[in-house]
Design a protein around this motif. Sequence first.
Motif, mmCIF file in Angstrom:
data_model
loop_
_atom_site.group_PDB
_atom_site.id
_atom_site.type_symbol
_atom_site.label_atom_id
_atom_site.label_comp_id
_atom_site.label_asym_id
_atom_site.label_seq_id
_atom_site.Cartn_x
_atom_site.Cartn_y
_atom_site.Cartn_z
ATOM 1 N N GLY A 23 4.633 32.021 17.758
ATOM 2 C CA GLY A 23 4.406 30.584 17.191
ATOM 3 C C GLY A 23 5.744 29.735 16.789
ATOM 4 N N GLY A 24 6.808 30.763 16.395
ATOM 5 C CA GLY A 24 8.012 29.992 16.017
ATOM 6 C C GLY A 24 8.870 29.490 17.412
ATOM 7 N N ILE A 91 13.057 34.558 8.575
ATOM 8 C CA ILE A 91 13.908 34.976 9.874
ATOM 9 C C ILE A 91 13.459 34.646 10.990
ATOM 10 C CG2 ILE A 91 14.585 37.206 10.909
ATOM 11 C CD1 ILE A 91 14.634 38.639 8.112
ATOM 12 N N VAL A 92 12.279 34.722 11.383
ATOM 13 C CA VAL A 92 11.572 34.214 12.570
ATOM 14 C C VAL A 92 12.088 32.639 12.774
ATOM 15 C CG1 VAL A 92 9.314 33.585 13.985
ATOM 16 C CG2 VAL A 92 9.971 35.955 12.880
ATOM 17 N N SER A 93 11.665 31.865 11.534
ATOM 18 C CA SER A 93 11.691 30.311 11.961
ATOM 19 C C SER A 93 13.096 30.068 12.192
ATOM 20 C CB SER A 93 11.339 29.796 10.591
ATOM 21 O OG SER A 93 9.905 30.060 10.184
ATOM 22 N N ALA A 142 0.628 30.434 13.669
ATOM 23 C CA ALA A 142 0.223 31.574 14.442
ATOM 24 C C ALA A 142 -0.297 32.864 13.550
ATOM 25 C CB ALA A 142 1.352 31.904 15.274
ATOM 26 N N ASP A 143 0.529 33.150 12.664
ATOM 27 C CA ASP A 143 0.398 34.304 11.645
ATOM 28 C C ASP A 143 -0.803 33.960 10.987
ATOM 29 O OD1 ASP A 143 0.586 36.409 9.995
ATOM 30 O OD2 ASP A 143 2.250 35.713 8.823
ATOM 31 N N SER A 144 -1.306 32.893 10.539
ATOM 32 C CA SER A 144 -2.621 32.873 9.893
ATOM 33 C C SER A 144 -3.816 32.513 11.036
ATOM 34 C CB SER A 144 -2.572 31.519 9.130
ATOM 35 O OG SER A 144 -1.576 31.470 8.252
#
Length: 150
Positions: A23-24, A91-93, A142-144
Amino acid sequence: MKLRRPRRPRDFRPADSAQQIVGGFLLAGPFVVTEEVWTLAASMNLFQAVGTVIVVFGIGYGALYTADTTRDADDEREVAGIPLRFISLMIVSFGAVTVLALLLDAPDTFIRDAKSTREVAKTTFKAISVGSVFSVVGAATADSIFAKNG
């Protein structure tokens, strides 16, 4: 009768980070290679960039723990009192935008009038802060979404 809201498992798995990464990167890509973002970054001051970073943290936390009512920060594993999922999201963002900017050579492409390496680094930081606003939305979404299917 009080209804309990369903809760996800406490375990934060590598698959959760992978979902955030997809997603990021998905939403960060178009903004890293847009000249307008780099022009905007060049005109921002450092306080605006730091403010943008704070906004990214707020969006991330809100998306994970306020907008998604099935998740509770108190139920997750923590590092120094901060939920591991949130740390991964940040970290991902910021990481997705940084990796794409450097991999695609965006600083050299869009920063033409820099007089020093320090100016290039400052403008790159500001551009990363802008791109991270969009990356955090993609990563948290994406995580949700994928967590509900897993």
